[in-house]
Design an enzyme around this catalytic site. Structure first.
Site, mmCIF file in Angstrom:
data_model
loop_
_atom_site.group_PDB
_atom_site.id
_atom_site.type_symbol
_atom_site.label_atom_id
_atom_site.label_comp_id
_atom_site.label_asym_id
_atom_site.label_seq_id
_atom_site.Cartn_x
_atom_site.Cartn_y
_atom_site.Cartn_z
ATOM 1 N N HIS A 83 2.187 1.923 -3.198
ATOM 2 C CA HIS A 83 1.238 2.843 -3.813
ATOM 3 C C HIS A 83 1.707 4.283 -3.724
ATOM 4 O O HIS A 83 0.903 5.212 -3.794
ATOM 5 C CB HIS A 83 -0.143 2.693 -3.164
ATOM 6 N N ASP A 101 0.866 -1.179 0.000
ATOM 7 C CA ASP A 101 0.000 0.000 0.000
ATOM 8 C C ASP A 101 0.902 1.228 0.000
ATOM 9 O O ASP A 101 2.014 1.174 -0.494
ATOM 10 C CB ASP A 101 -0.965 -0.030 1.188
#
Length: 522
Positions: free
Chosen positions: A352, A329
């Site tokens: 991310h 993430d």
């Protein structure tokens, strides 16, 4: 007559002298026979001591009130053997020992086994309880040991300040579902402390694979996934693998713990260590003031869901640098209540990217200001630098700088998404978190989907968005490529960009001023 008297006198003197000499000789022999051994032992014992007054006193006291010197004192000196471990267990070093300012409390001395199987939680709790009482103390987790530790909290607020948690060994988490019950929010937690430092070359291993495999199919998915369409598919319909359960054949709870969390602390430092395979966030700071993170490593697979590297929430005066973050993430996630955050010299990927948000979920108010991210490299990440907010929120994000970011095979390098939604569908709402003063400069590299995606609120457009020296080149790999996209985004192009970003609206919006001023107050 005179000569005769002289001869008699001389003979008498000689005779008297002989008697005196004989008397002294016998007394000396008698004294020597009575006290010789004691005198010899005392001399040998006292010869090692400075001064002669103590020796004379002991000799003349006769020995009725003093103990005879032990016999081993008369033998040649030998090396002093090291203290046995048992002595250290009973009497840990006090403050000022070990040549420094700190008392050292080794978890081994409190019963930890370090074999990777025995539960060492109690030993860690006891070592902390002892260190908590001593200012500037140290909890030692030694190298070359693997410590099995369950959920644990190292808590203040009554602990002394400036405690060091010296982590050189490895700490591993339980993987059986019974330990976690219905779910816990964190595994290792430090709360309400002043000057707490975690340092060393050790590892915190959350062993999160069992959690990722147990993740439900409706796990929240990053909204930007909707923008990434593989060339050979209309949408990526790949689903996660079926849950396989834990090592005790029980399903892990849906609430997944953060590996290492700091709450309500002042001047917290984390340096040197590795945090890997967390079930969810790896390192979280919540309600902290004065945070320093440097020279650490975060590592988990790129497809491990919601495993943020560093998560900041309600924290101020934060410095993160010289750190490598790879996860499933956001490498760094900056949430509401954060201000004065400075991030530089960070490697991110996979992951991310570095994100502000998501903010304003469920009509909440979010306030974020004075954020600087610079001198960062990103490789094979989904996003680069991103701001994401939910419709229906309030508050503001102000004074943000993204500078000197090197992108390599990044899908979406520059993103503002004020329609963020981690569900299949979200309803449209009019209010929003206000965004202003967002600056991008010297962002270069390659992208694989879209270079810029600005999706701002219809009723509360993004303002004062500036772009300087943006040089992003497309790299055709597995996804459809798109041109830059802008919606309700106002600002300035200070230099030509590559590719051209003609969709940015120059200047300021002409309407919604009243709503903007009311909505962005923090």
């Amino acid at each position: 007559m005179r000569s005769g008297m002289s001869s008699k006198s001389l003979t008498l003197v000689v005779f008297i002298a002989f008697l005196v000499w004989s008397s002294n000789f016998e007394a000396c022999i008698a004294r020597r026979g009575k006290h010789w051994r004691q005198s010899r032992d005392a001399s040998a014992s006292l010869s090692k001591k400075k001064g002669s007054h103590g020796g004379s006193k002991n000799h003349h006291s006769g020995g009725s009130n003093s103990k005879a010197p032990p016999s081993h004192n008369a033998s040649p000196p030998s090396p002093i053997p090291p203290k046995p471990k048992e002595e250290i267990v009973q009497t840990p070093p006090k403050k000022g020992s070990n040549g420094g300012d700190s008392a050292i409390f080794n978890v081994l001395d409190f019963g930890a086994k370090g074999n990777g199987e025995t539960d060492d939680t109690k030993a860690f709790e006891d070592a902390w309880a002892a260190a908590c009482k001593v200012e500037g103390s140290m909890v030692m987790v030694p190298a070359e040991y693997v410590f099995f530790v369950g959920p644990i909290s190292f808590s203040g607020p009554y602990c002394q300040p400036d405690i060091v948690f010296q982590l050189d060994g490895t700490i591993i988490a339980p993987t059986d579902h019974q330990t976690w019950g219905k779910g816990l929010l964190q595994w290792i937690q430090f709360t309400k402390l002043v000057g707490i430092t975690i340092r060393g070359s050790g590892i915190i291993d959350g062993r999160g694979s069992v959690w990722w495999q147990d993740s439900s199919f409706d796990e929240p998915i990053d909204d930007e996934m909707k923008l990434i369409i593989p060339i050979n598919k209309t949408r990526d319909e790949t689903k996660p693998i079926s849950p396989i359960g834990s090592n005790l054949e029980g399903k892990m709870p849906s609430i997944k713990p953060t590996a290492l969390r700091f709450y309500g602390s002042f001047n917290a430092t984390v340096t040197g260590i590795t945090i890997q395979n967390s079930p969810q966030c790896h390192l979280k700071f919540d309600n902290c003031v004065g945070v320093l993170v440097h020279d650490i490593s975060v590592s988990s697979p790129g497809d491990s869901l919601n495993t943020d590297g560093i998560h900041l929430q309600n924290s101020k005066d934060v410095l993160i640098h010289s750190t490598s973050l790879s996860c499933g993430d956001d490498c760094v996630s900056i949430q509401t209540g954060c201000s004065n955050v400075y991030i530089h010299n960070v490697n991110c990927g996979p992951g991310h990217g570095i994100s502000i948000g998501s903010l304003g979920k469920d009509h909440t108010k979010a306030c974020v200001s004075n954020i600087t991210v610079r001198d960062v490299t990103m490789h094979n990440t989904m996003n680069g630098v991103r701001i994401k907010t939910w419709q229906g929120g309030s508050g503001s994000v102000q004074n943000v700088l993204f500078s000197n970011i090197q992108m390599s095979e990044v899908q979406l390098p520059i993103v503002i998404d004020q329609f963020y939604c981690d569900k299949a569908k979200c309803s449209n709402q009019t209010s929003a978190v206000a965004l202003s003063g967002i600056n991008y400069e010297r962002i270069r590299g390659t992208y694989t989907v879209k270079p810029v995606h600005f999706a701002c609120s219809d009723n509360l457009p993004c303002t004062d968005v500036t772009l300087t020296t943006i040089e992003l080149k497309p790299l055709q790999e597995h996804y459809h490529l798109y041109d830059p996209f802008c919606w309700q985004t106002f600002g300035e192009l200070r230099t030509p960009t590559s590719p051209p970003i003609g969709c940015l609206q120059i200047g300021k919006p002409s309407s919604n001023r009243v709503q903007y001023e009311e909505n962005d107050s923090c």
